[in-house]
Design a protein around this motif. Structure first.
Motif, short mmCIF file in Angstrom:
data_model
loop_
_atom_site.label_atom_id
_atom_site.label_comp_id
_atom_site.label_asym_id
_atom_site.label_seq_id
_atom_site.Cartn_x
_atom_site.Cartn_y
_atom_site.Cartn_z
N SER A 5 0.72 -1.26 -0.05
CA SER A 5 0.14 0.23 -0.02
C SER A 5 1.00 1.20 -0.05
N LEU A 26 -8.04 0.04 -2.80
CA LEU A 26 -8.00 -1.36 -1.99
C LEU A 26 -7.28 -2.21 -2.76
N ILE A 28 -6.28 -5.86 -3.97
CA ILE A 28 -7.09 -6.99 -4.26
C ILE A 28 -5.96 -8.14 -4.61
N SER A 29 -6.01 -9.04 -4.03
CA SER A 29 -4.93 -10.28 -3.96
C SER A 29 -5.40 -11.28 -4.99
N THR A 38 -9.50 -9.86 -1.01
CA THR A 38 -8.36 -9.08 -0.40
C THR A 38 -7.62 -9.95 0.53
N ARG A 42 -11.58 -10.54 2.79
CA ARG A 42 -12.84 -10.04 2.51
C ARG A 42 -13.11 -10.62 1.12
N ASP A 387 -19.35 -5.07 1.30
CA ASP A 387 -18.58 -5.93 0.29
C ASP A 387 -19.24 -6.10 -1.07
#
Length: 424
Positions: A5, A26, A28-29, A38, A42, A387
């Motif tokens: 981040s 945000l 995101i993985s 995330t 999430r 979400d």
């Protein structure tokens, strides 16, 4: 995660995002189906198809596998003087679902450039014939991309103001509303009679960025007919509307009179890789089909017809044209229509409109429907906290989901929208 981040804040300039006051993006993985994941666990429901590109869900295994297979064969080759099977197959596939007057495919790499190619084709179409026609007619509220040509045929506003001295002038007709058809037709006729019009460009049936504004196929059919009477080239910008978004493969399928040139992108690869396509009719081709070198269409990109992108697009095409996908599209449209009917008469809602997989809810606001409407600052975080990714257009909430979304997932979105509207 904190390191990533911090590195993002230090190094990256995000699109449509002010450098101050926007907050951190945000992280995101991963993605799977309709969900974005995330690193902290999430699962965010992607209700806008990640800027309208994702058709079949994130990381669809068939598209991922097609890219992997192609990556081991050929990752890229110059497309001037060379060709390859994925591009050839994709051209064949697209021409089976494009309107029958579309005869040849020109590749580029995104929606803006697909439009840019269409504009250049239309101008050179006249130039190659020794005819001077330089004006373009568009519809008020138009958005056609962020390159200079595509900005030139879009409505002028805050996004284009810094570049206005460099844009070529475009004539605009009013957006077709329920009660202004005669006036719009009169405006168009006057422009066709008074200007050397080369092209008429339009987003068929839906102006997406303008707030998912929907207008009837009947009026567009009349406009195209008038243009064709005077030989004006008609360009359909189907970058957003293509590949099932409106319920048909293309919005132009609703029309009797077909465009001469079509620009498509966004959903073409199922959301995996950038790719743009501009198709054209035999009539457009005829002005370039010459032994004279100067009549060549001198346009191209380094990654034109990238084999990996074409392989993804072919896999997406197979999924799209499967009967189950068409059934899911019809099911989404049915659910949207039912929810729209439930919102009718709500005092906080000024309009609800649907077409195919598109649902747009215009919230009542004294500020009007400008993109900068302050309601957008409430809408986006409200749903993200629950979400759900819903990126509003000012005071307009729109839902544009990937096609595999379930009825239960749609109901969750609808119930969350009800909650937001009730709290206004």
């Amino acid at each position: 995660m904190d390191d990533l981040s911090a590195s993002d804040r230090k190094n990256i300039w995000h699109p449509f995002t002010p450098l101050q006051g926007a907050g951190d993006p945000l992280l995101i993985s991963a993605g799977e189906g309709v969900y974005l994941h995330t690193p902290d666990g999430r699962k965010i429901l992607d209700a806008v198809s990640s800027w309208w590109v994702n058709l079949h869900g994130h990381c669809h295994p068939e598209i991922a596998a097609a890219i992997g297979v192609q990556a081991k064969k050929l990752e890229h080759v110059i497309f001037a003087g060379f060709t390859h099977e994925p591009a050839i197959r994709l051209s064949e596939n697209l021409l089976t679902i494009l309107p029958p007057n579309q005869k040849k495919i020109f590749f580029s790499d995104n929606g803006s450039t697909a439009v840019e190619v269409g504009l250049k084709m239309s101008f050179q179409y006249w130039h190659n014939q020794g005819i001077r026609k330089t004006k373009v007619v568009a519809i008020n509220g138009a958005y056609h991309g962020d390159t200079f040509g595509s900005m030139s045929v879009a409505e002028r506003g805050p996004f284009t103001e810094p570049f206005s001295p460099f844009l070529f002038q475009t004539a605009f007709i009013d957006f077709p509303e329920k009660n202004n058809e005669k006036e719009v037709l009169r405006q168009f006729k006057d422009l066709l009679d008074g200007l050397d019009v080369a092209a008429f460009i339009f987003e068929p049936l839906i102006q997406a960025a303008a707030g998912m504004r929907i207008y009837p196929a009947a009026i567009l059919d009349k406009l195209i007919a008038l243009a064709h009477e005077q030989g004006v080239v008609c360009i359909a910008d189907e970058v957003f509307t293509g590949f099932g978004r409106t319920g048909n493969y293309f919005a132009s399928d609703y029309l009797v009179n077909k465009p001469d040139i079509m620009a498509v992108s966004k959903g073409i690869t199922g959301g995996f890789l950038p790719l743009g396509v501009t198709s054209c009719s035999e009539q457009i081709l005829s002005a370039f089909d010459s032994p004279e070198f100067t009549k060549t269409f001198f346009h191209g990109h380094s990654y034109t017809a990238n084999p990996l992108a074409c392989a993804a697009a072919n896999a997406s095409f197979r999924l799209l044209t499967d009967g189950n996908c068409l059934e899911r599209i019809a099911g989404i449209a049915k659910k949207h229509n039912a929810f729209a009917a439930q919102l009718a008469g709500d005092p906080n809602v000024s309009d609800v409109r649907t077409l195919g997989t598109v649902l747009a809810i215009e919230l009542r606001s004294a500020e009007g429907t400008e993109y900068s409407n302050s309601l957008r600052k409430k809408i986006y975080p409200y749903f993200l906290e629950r979400d759900i990714l819903l990126r509003p257009l000012g005071n307009i909430i729109y839902v544009l989901p990937p096609y595999p979304i379930t009825d239960e997932q749609l109901d969750h979105i609808y119930n969350s929208i009800r909650g937001f509207i009730a709290g206004l």
